[in-house]
Enzyme design. Sequence first.
Site, mmCIF file in Angstrom:
data_model
loop_
_atom_site.group_PDB
_atom_site.id
_atom_site.type_symbol
_atom_site.label_atom_id
_atom_site.label_comp_id
_atom_site.label_asym_id
_atom_site.label_seq_id
_atom_site.Cartn_x
_atom_site.Cartn_y
_atom_site.Cartn_z
ATOM 1 C CD GLU A 21 -2.979 0.961 2.238
ATOM 2 O OE1 GLU A 21 -3.644 -0.081 2.146
ATOM 3 O OE2 GLU A 21 -3.193 1.844 3.072
ATOM 4 C CE1 TYR A 22 5.058 1.676 -2.441
ATOM 5 C CE2 TYR A 22 3.426 0.632 -3.861
ATOM 6 C CZ TYR A 22 4.704 0.666 -3.324
ATOM 7 O OH TYR A 22 5.611 -0.304 -3.664
ATOM 8 N N PRO A 25 2.115 11.291 -2.028
ATOM 9 C CG PRO A 25 4.241 10.767 -2.752
ATOM 10 C CD PRO A 25 2.799 10.615 -3.121
ATOM 11 C CE LYS A 26 0.968 16.617 4.044
ATOM 12 N NZ LYS A 26 1.565 15.608 4.933
ATOM 13 N NE ARG A 111 -16.926 7.319 8.219
ATOM 14 C CZ ARG A 111 -16.949 7.442 9.527
ATOM 15 N NH1 ARG A 111 -18.105 7.441 10.168
ATOM 16 N NH2 ARG A 111 -15.827 7.545 10.228
ATOM 17 C CE1 TYR A 153 -11.233 0.423 10.638
ATOM 18 C CE2 TYR A 153 -13.287 -0.517 9.802
ATOM 19 C CZ TYR A 153 -12.273 0.430 9.733
ATOM 20 O OH TYR A 153 -12.317 1.381 8.742
ATOM 21 C CE1 TYR A 276 -2.934 -0.569 5.407
ATOM 22 C CE2 TYR A 276 -2.485 -1.981 7.294
ATOM 23 C CZ TYR A 276 -3.372 -1.425 6.401
ATOM 24 O OH TYR A 276 -4.703 -1.729 6.491
#
Length: 314
Positions: A21-22, A25-26, A111, A153, A276
């Site tokens: 999972e990636y 980036p900002k 969600r 979860y 992750y």
Amino acid sequence: MHIRDMLAEAERTCEPSFSFEYFPPKTAQGVQNLYERMERMYNFGPKFIDITWGAGGRVAELTCEMVVQAQAYLGLEACMHLTCTDMGVDKVNDALRKAYKAGCTNILALRGDPPRDKEKWEAADDGFRYARDLVLHIRKTYGDHFDIGVAGYPEGCDDNKDEDLLLDHLKEKVDAGATFIVTQMFYDVDNFLRWVKRVREHGITVPIVPGIMPIATYASFLRRANHMKCKIPQEWMDKLEPVKNDDVAVREIGKTLVADMCRKILAAGIRHLHFYTMNLAQATRMVLEELDWLPSPDRPLKQPLPWKQSLGFG
Ligand code: FAD
């Protein structure tokens, strides 16, 4: 290819498989660095990759762009996360259209977290309230084109700790058309296996993909576990706390702890693990190495990068 088919193949062949999972980036430089890292990590042999969905504006557009990049240029099967946060139905449709055009056939329907400036989650005016509603919408609009996953979860989620109620809601998402479940990160494997049993007792039969968070530094390990309110077994603290200022030692011990957890999960009959990566390669690579799952001359990568193949490097 649909993720449910990849999971079924891992089940049938009893061959362990994994995915990465990636998140977007900002900065533009961060995006470029990540593409290069994704290309290197392709060589670790993931079956597919996930790109998370950030609420609103440029970050959301970036998720779509990264899915296009992964599918079209890196030859990676991508699963696009899509949330209902700040998303009216037009925005949802736009994102789905982009994924469809990119050749993406897998969506993780969520969600979503509340936006940073809000404490409580609220539905957009003409948007969906629960992940279940998004699943129903995708199925109604696209039939079987998209395979749809949903979140699970094992230790409860922020706005709901009632396990029975959460399982009822998980069942609703599956009944609405989801075909696999990806879990929140956890380190208490016994509790995870207990939860899997409870999921099955609830009549939910679709594959469960455990979310695995490798350990890069002591500070990030504690921060993420605390943020997700996930339980850390005492044995893990006893081993990691004494070396907390030595990142190399933390990664070495962390890889053994996480790999042992993965082995226990596999021994319980679950064949696919979702890592992750937090956009970093090292800690994930160390766990895969410890498990002896990286490609090797005896076990070569099944599909070398398509562009390398076409240039004769594959
Ligand atoms: P839902 O299943 O809709 O549940 C939300 C809440 O509503 C729960 O409390 C549930 O019990 C309750 N509920 C559900 N149905 C009903 C009903 N019929 N009646 C009453 N209550 C109901 N967030 C992001 O923003 N971007 C991401 O990319 C992202 N990726 C994630 C990936 C994974 C694997 C996981 C586990 C989480 C991810 N998240 C992501 C976080 C997720 O969006 C949040 O945990 C969010 O708070 C809940 O999302 P959900 O899809 O589980 O919601």
